[in-house]
Write a protein that holds these residues in place. Structure first.
Motif, short mmCIF file in Angstrom:
data_model
loop_
_atom_site.label_atom_id
_atom_site.label_comp_id
_atom_site.label_asym_id
_atom_site.label_seq_id
_atom_site.Cartn_x
_atom_site.Cartn_y
_atom_site.Cartn_z
N LEU A 1 6.57 3.16 -26.66
CA LEU A 1 5.93 3.96 -25.61
C LEU A 1 4.45 4.19 -25.90
O LEU A 1 3.62 4.18 -24.99
N GLU A 2 4.11 4.37 -27.17
CA GLU A 2 2.71 4.57 -27.51
C GLU A 2 1.93 3.28 -27.27
O GLU A 2 0.79 3.31 -26.78
N THR A 3 2.54 2.14 -27.60
CA THR A 3 1.90 0.85 -27.31
C THR A 3 1.71 0.68 -25.81
O THR A 3 0.64 0.25 -25.35
N ALA A 4 2.75 1.00 -25.04
CA ALA A 4 2.68 0.88 -23.58
C ALA A 4 1.63 1.81 -23.00
O ALA A 4 0.87 1.43 -22.08
N ARG A 5 1.56 3.02 -23.54
CA ARG A 5 0.57 3.99 -23.06
C ARG A 5 -0.86 3.47 -23.28
O ARG A 5 -1.71 3.56 -22.39
N GLN A 6 -1.10 2.87 -24.43
CA GLN A 6 -2.42 2.31 -24.71
C GLN A 6 -2.71 1.12 -23.81
O GLN A 6 -3.83 0.95 -23.32
N ASN A 7 -1.70 0.29 -23.56
CA ASN A 7 -1.89 -0.84 -22.65
C ASN A 7 -2.19 -0.38 -21.24
O ASN A 7 -3.01 -0.99 -20.54
N GLU B 1 0.81 -1.22 0.00
CA GLU B 1 0.00 0.00 0.00
C GLU B 1 0.85 1.27 0.00
O GLU B 1 0.32 2.37 -0.15
N LYS B 2 2.13 1.14 0.18
CA LYS B 2 3.02 2.30 0.23
C LYS B 2 2.97 3.08 -1.09
O LYS B 2 2.68 2.52 -2.15
N GLU B 3 3.26 4.35 -1.02
CA GLU B 3 3.26 5.20 -2.22
C GLU B 3 4.61 5.05 -2.94
O GLU B 3 5.45 5.95 -2.95
N TRP B 4 4.77 3.92 -3.57
CA TRP B 4 6.01 3.62 -4.26
C TRP B 4 6.19 4.49 -5.50
O TRP B 4 5.24 4.77 -6.23
N VAL B 5 7.44 4.89 -5.74
CA VAL B 5 7.80 5.56 -6.99
C VAL B 5 8.92 4.71 -7.61
O VAL B 5 10.00 4.57 -7.03
N PHE B 6 8.62 4.12 -8.75
CA PHE B 6 9.62 3.23 -9.36
C PHE B 6 9.74 3.51 -10.85
O PHE B 6 8.90 4.20 -11.45
N ALA B 7 10.81 2.99 -11.44
CA ALA B 7 11.04 3.14 -12.87
C ALA B 7 11.15 1.77 -13.52
O ALA B 7 11.64 0.82 -12.91
N ASP B 8 10.66 1.69 -14.75
CA ASP B 8 10.77 0.48 -15.56
C ASP B 8 11.59 0.85 -16.79
O ASP B 8 11.14 1.64 -17.62
N ILE B 9 12.79 0.30 -16.90
CA ILE B 9 13.71 0.68 -17.96
C ILE B 9 13.61 -0.31 -19.12
O ILE B 9 13.84 -1.51 -18.94
N GLY B 10 13.30 0.22 -20.30
CA GLY B 10 13.04 -0.63 -21.46
C GLY B 10 11.66 -1.24 -21.36
O GLY B 10 11.47 -2.45 -21.49
N THR B 11 10.67 -0.40 -21.16
CA THR B 11 9.33 -0.87 -20.79
C THR B 11 8.62 -1.68 -21.87
O THR B 11 7.80 -2.53 -21.57
N GLY B 12 8.95 -1.44 -23.15
CA GLY B 12 8.31 -2.22 -24.22
C GLY B 12 6.80 -2.07 -24.21
O GLY B 12 6.26 -0.96 -24.34
N THR B 13 6.09 -3.17 -24.05
CA THR B 13 4.62 -3.13 -23.98
C THR B 13 4.12 -2.51 -22.68
O THR B 13 2.92 -2.26 -22.54
N GLY B 14 5.04 -2.30 -21.73
CA GLY B 14 4.63 -1.83 -20.40
C GLY B 14 4.21 -2.96 -19.48
O GLY B 14 3.72 -2.71 -18.38
N ALA B 15 4.43 -4.20 -19.89
CA ALA B 15 3.87 -5.34 -19.16
C ALA B 15 4.32 -5.39 -17.70
O ALA B 15 3.49 -5.57 -16.80
N VAL B 16 5.62 -5.25 -17.45
CA VAL B 16 6.12 -5.34 -16.08
C VAL B 16 5.59 -4.19 -15.25
O VAL B 16 5.08 -4.37 -14.13
#
Length: 294
Positions: free
Chosen positions: A163-169, A125-140
């Motif tokens: 990034l556009e694909t990930a944004r839509q996902n 429940e914590k307000e995590w701030v994280f980064a996903d490097i090489g996000t691709g589809t954004g799956a992770v």
């Protein structure tokens, strides 16, 4: 249509499924039965697990036309995910594009490891701030956002199309308000302090690329595969620069190749003087390396 089914009596859905399965088995496809079930079910607009419930249904001409197209593309070497333009990951659906890898089940180990990290460092429940490097589809990133209800993710990729694909996902999976796509290379565009970083970077040695299967070489983006001469280019960037953008007691979690655990442990000691631990996937193969920055 190409006459694919001329030698089959397609009296119902069951007969169609068996015909597709036969064609795929004759072509020595590794997952012939599963591929047949998935493609026929998609043409019927039902879940694959429900296909058996429709076995007695008469096949409509438009359904047969769709299945024929799917089968032709699969027999030509296009993976099922590319045929359908989508792939399931973490129980969620992700659209694909030529600029993205297909999310693989093994990568769910990265999601599981990140969730365990969060549970051990403050809870989900914590307000995590994280980064996903090489996000691709954004799956992770998207999978994690569905499990971490108060988290925000900065999703980085060098490809605007990805990034556009990930944004839509992210929009389709209802986490777009917490998903921030950013174009950039590795950690270059990041500033500020992150609680953790996840990445499934390119890790295949350049010399191995030519020996990959036709399906991979023809349909996965090379930028997401080629990890340089030693397969470690991305890891050197990530480990060497992570401290600049990570908070104290934060984590860098990276998917690795099955034979890279020892190399990553050595790399972490050499670059930042820290120990790396390795998590295995369901097959017992080393899959995720975690470096905790104190």
């Amino acid at each position: 249509m190409s006459g694919l089914f001329d030698n089959f009596d397609l009296k119902n859905v069951q007969a169609l499924y068996l015909a597709v399965r036969s064609l795929f088995r004759d072509a020595d496809l590794a997952e012939a039965d599963l591929d047949a079930r998935v493609l026929v079910a998609e043409a019927l607009e039902i879940e694959p697990r429900n296909l058996i419930l429709e076995y007695d249904q008469v096949i409509k001409p438009e359904t047969l036309a769709v299945v024929s197209r799917y089968v032709e593309e699969r027999l030509a070497g296009k993976p099922v995910g590319r045929v359908l333009g989508k792939r399931e990951f973490w129980g969620l659906e992700f659209s694909l594009s030529p600029a993205t890898l297909e999310p693989r089940p093994d990568t769910e180990t990265l999601v599981e490891t990140a969730i365990a990290f969060c549970q051990a460092h403050g809870g989900l429940e914590k307000e995590w701030v994280f980064a996903d490097i090489g996000t691709g589809t954004g799956a992770v990133a998207i999978a994690l956002l569905t499990e971490l209800p108060n988290a925000i993710c900065l999703a980085v990729d060098i490809s605007e199309e990805a990034l556009e694909t990930a944004r839509q996902n992210a929009a389709n999976n209802k986490v777009l308000d917490r998903f921030i796509p950013v174009r950039g290379s590795y950690l270059d565009t990041l500033s500020g302090s992150f609680d953790f970083i996840v990445s499934n970077p390119p890790y295949i040695r350049s010399s191995v690329i030519e020996g990959l299967s036709h399906e991979v070489k023809q349909h996965d983006p090379m930028l997401a595969l080629d990890g340089g001469v030693d397969g470690l280019t991305a890891y050197k960037e990530l480990i060497g620069n992570a401290k600049r953008v990570l908070k104290r007691n934060s984590g860098l979690l990276m998917e690795i190749g099955f034979d890279q655990a020892d190399e990553l442990s050595t790399l972490a000691r050499e670059l930042v003087g820290l120990e790396a631990r390795c998590e295995q996937d369901l097959a017992g193969q080393p899959r995720v390396v975690v470096v905790v920055f104190p």
